[in-house]
Scaffold this motif. Sequence first.
Motif, mmCIF file in Angstrom:
data_model
loop_
_atom_site.group_PDB
_atom_site.id
_atom_site.type_symbol
_atom_site.label_atom_id
_atom_site.label_comp_id
_atom_site.label_asym_id
_atom_site.label_seq_id
_atom_site.Cartn_x
_atom_site.Cartn_y
_atom_site.Cartn_z
ATOM 1 N N TYR A 163 -1.472 5.486 5.703
ATOM 2 C CA TYR A 163 -1.537 6.684 6.540
ATOM 3 C C TYR A 163 -0.483 6.610 7.647
ATOM 4 C CZ TYR A 163 -6.349 7.061 4.616
ATOM 5 O OH TYR A 163 -7.452 7.129 3.807
ATOM 6 N N ARG A 164 -0.375 5.461 8.255
ATOM 7 C CA ARG A 164 0.539 5.293 9.387
ATOM 8 C C ARG A 164 1.990 5.494 8.941
ATOM 9 N NH1 ARG A 164 -0.501 5.372 14.718
ATOM 10 N NH2 ARG A 164 -2.363 4.103 14.314
ATOM 11 N N ALA A 165 2.340 4.967 7.779
ATOM 12 C CA ALA A 165 3.709 5.132 7.281
ATOM 13 C C ALA A 165 4.003 6.583 6.944
ATOM 14 C CB ALA A 165 3.939 4.241 6.059
ATOM 15 N N GLU A 166 3.002 7.287 6.419
ATOM 16 C CA GLU A 166 3.222 8.700 6.117
ATOM 17 C C GLU A 166 3.427 9.508 7.397
ATOM 18 O OE1 GLU A 166 3.801 12.171 3.960
ATOM 19 O OE2 GLU A 166 3.934 10.045 3.433
ATOM 20 N N LEU A 172 9.944 11.347 11.123
ATOM 21 C CA LEU A 172 11.360 11.270 10.763
ATOM 22 C C LEU A 172 11.945 12.655 10.500
ATOM 23 C CD1 LEU A 172 12.050 8.286 8.321
ATOM 24 C CD2 LEU A 172 13.023 8.668 10.583
ATOM 25 N N LYS A 173 11.162 13.510 9.869
ATOM 26 C CA LYS A 173 11.648 14.856 9.575
ATOM 27 C C LYS A 173 11.972 15.625 10.848
ATOM 28 C CE LYS A 173 9.370 15.435 5.105
ATOM 29 N NZ LYS A 173 10.611 15.595 4.328
ATOM 30 N N GLU A 174 11.350 15.216 11.960
ATOM 31 C CA GLU A 174 11.611 15.850 13.253
ATOM 32 C C GLU A 174 12.773 15.171 13.972
ATOM 33 O OE1 GLU A 174 7.880 15.449 15.244
ATOM 34 O OE2 GLU A 174 6.799 16.695 13.796
ATOM 35 N N LYS A 182 8.277 3.270 15.840
ATOM 36 C CA LYS A 182 7.008 2.722 16.330
ATOM 37 C C LYS A 182 5.915 2.850 15.274
ATOM 38 C CE LYS A 182 7.911 3.624 21.240
ATOM 39 N NZ LYS A 182 7.487 4.419 22.432
ATOM 40 N N GLU A 183 5.868 4.008 14.611
ATOM 41 C CA GLU A 183 4.845 4.204 13.583
ATOM 42 C C GLU A 183 5.058 3.249 12.413
ATOM 43 O OE1 GLU A 183 2.328 5.902 14.242
ATOM 44 O OE2 GLU A 183 2.995 7.258 15.832
ATOM 45 N N PHE A 184 6.305 3.081 11.989
ATOM 46 C CA PHE A 184 6.584 2.167 10.874
ATOM 47 C C PHE A 184 6.299 0.717 11.254
ATOM 48 C CE2 PHE A 184 9.576 5.636 9.394
ATOM 49 C CZ PHE A 184 8.807 5.969 8.291
ATOM 50 N N LYS A 185 6.560 0.344 12.508
ATOM 51 C CA LYS A 185 6.270 -1.020 12.946
ATOM 52 C C LYS A 185 4.770 -1.272 12.954
ATOM 53 C CE LYS A 185 7.346 -5.102 14.416
ATOM 54 N NZ LYS A 185 8.017 -6.039 13.494
ATOM 55 N N ARG A 186 4.009 -0.284 13.414
ATOM 56 C CA ARG A 186 2.548 -0.416 13.375
ATOM 57 C C ARG A 186 2.061 -0.496 11.932
ATOM 58 N NH1 ARG A 186 -0.863 3.280 17.400
ATOM 59 N NH2 ARG A 186 -2.458 1.957 16.422
ATOM 60 N N ALA A 187 2.681 0.284 11.054
ATOM 61 C CA ALA A 187 2.304 0.229 9.642
ATOM 62 C C ALA A 187 2.574 -1.152 9.064
ATOM 63 C CB ALA A 187 3.073 1.297 8.860
ATOM 64 N N GLU A 188 3.677 -1.762 9.457
ATOM 65 C CA GLU A 188 3.979 -3.118 8.998
ATOM 66 C C GLU A 188 2.899 -4.100 9.447
ATOM 67 O OE1 GLU A 188 7.084 -6.813 9.792
ATOM 68 O OE2 GLU A 188 7.502 -4.854 10.683
ATOM 69 N N THR A 189 2.557 -4.048 10.721
ATOM 70 C CA THR A 189 1.533 -4.954 11.262
ATOM 71 C C THR A 189 0.211 -4.778 10.532
ATOM 72 O OG1 THR A 189 2.583 -4.950 13.441
ATOM 73 C CG2 THR A 189 0.265 -5.600 13.348
ATOM 74 N N ASP A 190 -0.183 -3.521 10.314
ATOM 75 C CA ASP A 190 -1.462 -3.250 9.665
ATOM 76 C C ASP A 190 -1.434 -3.631 8.187
ATOM 77 O OD1 ASP A 190 -2.684 -2.306 11.974
ATOM 78 O OD2 ASP A 190 -1.951 -0.270 11.678
ATOM 79 N N ALA A 191 -0.284 -3.452 7.539
ATOM 80 C CA ALA A 191 -0.180 -3.852 6.137
ATOM 81 C C ALA A 191 -0.383 -5.358 5.992
ATOM 82 C CB ALA A 191 1.177 -3.442 5.569
ATOM 83 N N ALA A 205 6.345 -2.893 2.129
ATOM 84 C CA ALA A 205 7.717 -2.490 1.823
ATOM 85 C C ALA A 205 8.004 -1.088 2.342
ATOM 86 C CB ALA A 205 7.955 -2.557 0.319
ATOM 87 N N ARG A 206 7.044 -0.209 2.223
ATOM 88 C CA ARG A 206 7.264 1.156 2.712
ATOM 89 C C ARG A 206 7.466 1.164 4.227
ATOM 90 N NH1 ARG A 206 3.377 6.461 2.660
ATOM 91 N NH2 ARG A 206 5.041 8.009 2.666
ATOM 92 N N ALA A 207 6.656 0.373 4.922
ATOM 93 C CA ALA A 207 6.801 0.281 6.376
ATOM 94 C C ALA A 207 8.151 -0.314 6.758
ATOM 95 C CB ALA A 207 5.658 -0.551 6.955
ATOM 96 N N LEU A 208 8.577 -1.332 6.036
ATOM 97 C CA LEU A 208 9.867 -1.967 6.313
ATOM 98 C C LEU A 208 11.023 -1.015 6.020
ATOM 99 C CD1 LEU A 208 9.195 -5.530 4.854
ATOM 100 C CD2 LEU A 208 9.428 -4.928 7.280
ATOM 101 N N ARG A 209 10.927 -0.300 4.911
ATOM 102 C CA ARG A 209 11.998 0.641 4.579
ATOM 103 C C ARG A 209 12.133 1.729 5.634
ATOM 104 N NH1 ARG A 209 9.939 0.237 -0.917
ATOM 105 N NH2 ARG A 209 8.838 2.196 -0.577
ATOM 106 N N GLY A 210 11.004 2.166 6.164
ATOM 107 C CA GLY A 210 11.061 3.169 7.220
ATOM 108 C C GLY A 210 11.792 2.653 8.446
ATOM 109 N N GLN A 211 11.504 1.416 8.836
ATOM 110 C CA GLN A 211 12.196 0.827 9.989
ATOM 111 C C GLN A 211 13.690 0.696 9.717
ATOM 112 O OE1 GLN A 211 10.104 -2.711 11.734
ATOM 113 N NE2 GLN A 211 8.556 -2.215 10.208
ATOM 114 N N ALA A 212 14.036 0.260 8.513
ATOM 115 C CA ALA A 212 15.439 0.080 8.171
ATOM 116 C C ALA A 212 16.181 1.417 8.150
ATOM 117 C CB ALA A 212 15.562 -0.611 6.815
#
Length: 261
Positions: A163-166, A172-174, A182-191, A205-212
């Motif tokens: 949910y957090r990564a989505e 990102l679209k904004e 920040k959202e992707f980093k939280r998603a990484e921690t929670d994953a 991986a999805r959380a990491l790709r978002g950060q990258a």
Amino acid sequence: MVYARTLVFTVLACCLSAAFAQGTTSAPAANAASAPAPAAAAAPRPTENTAELDEVSRLMRAGKLQEALVLADAVVQSYEDRYRRGKIQVFASRSPAEAQAYLNEMGRKPTPGKEAMEAGVYPSTWGDAYYLKSFILTEMKRFPDARKAIEAAVALAPHNAAYRAELGQLVLKEKNFDQAAKEFKRAETDAREFSPTSVRNRELARALRGQAFVLVEKKDLDGAEKIYNECLKLDANDPVAKAELRYIAQKRAQQQSGAGK
């Protein structure tokens, strides 16, 4: 030719399968009324409403978005009617550990005589319905509504990495890169801490790709390259990470070519 980048990191089918790879519970997983604080979280039980969400998924794949939206809304409303009313806080969990975290994070003991009305942890299917609703609305280009739906899912399950990564994707679209990071980093921690084993690497991986992706947008190619290589350690065949690394190589070649002129 320069590789054309996109904000969409995973195809719809992968996202849908991820949604249903989660462990869910069919009744309240834990409730502040049922045990002393901190309450003990119950073990997962067979799911409820998954047949309806399977049908939502089928309708989405068939391109019947309006029908899928109506059914997703019906599942959402069924949970809201059963479990939301009269409670100060509700959560939707995929595992006992996640449920326990929510109860612990409430940071207070139940008020005597009001425990049953204060808090509870319920099936993750509730959050999944909002999650799929967000996908549908995104496909319909109704981005503000899609964000509201995913924010509702995140409110139910703050430690759900999917949910957090989505949410990060919609931010990102904004073009709000700092908030998305920040959202992707939280998603990484929670994953790393809460995602079920069956989907942990995928969600990580999805959380990491978002950060990258954000780092590339900020022209930090070295930082992005490092993270994409982490993705390849999780899945050596990650097509998005491979494509993004090619893009980074192309950008570096362009920079070197420009510097040499």
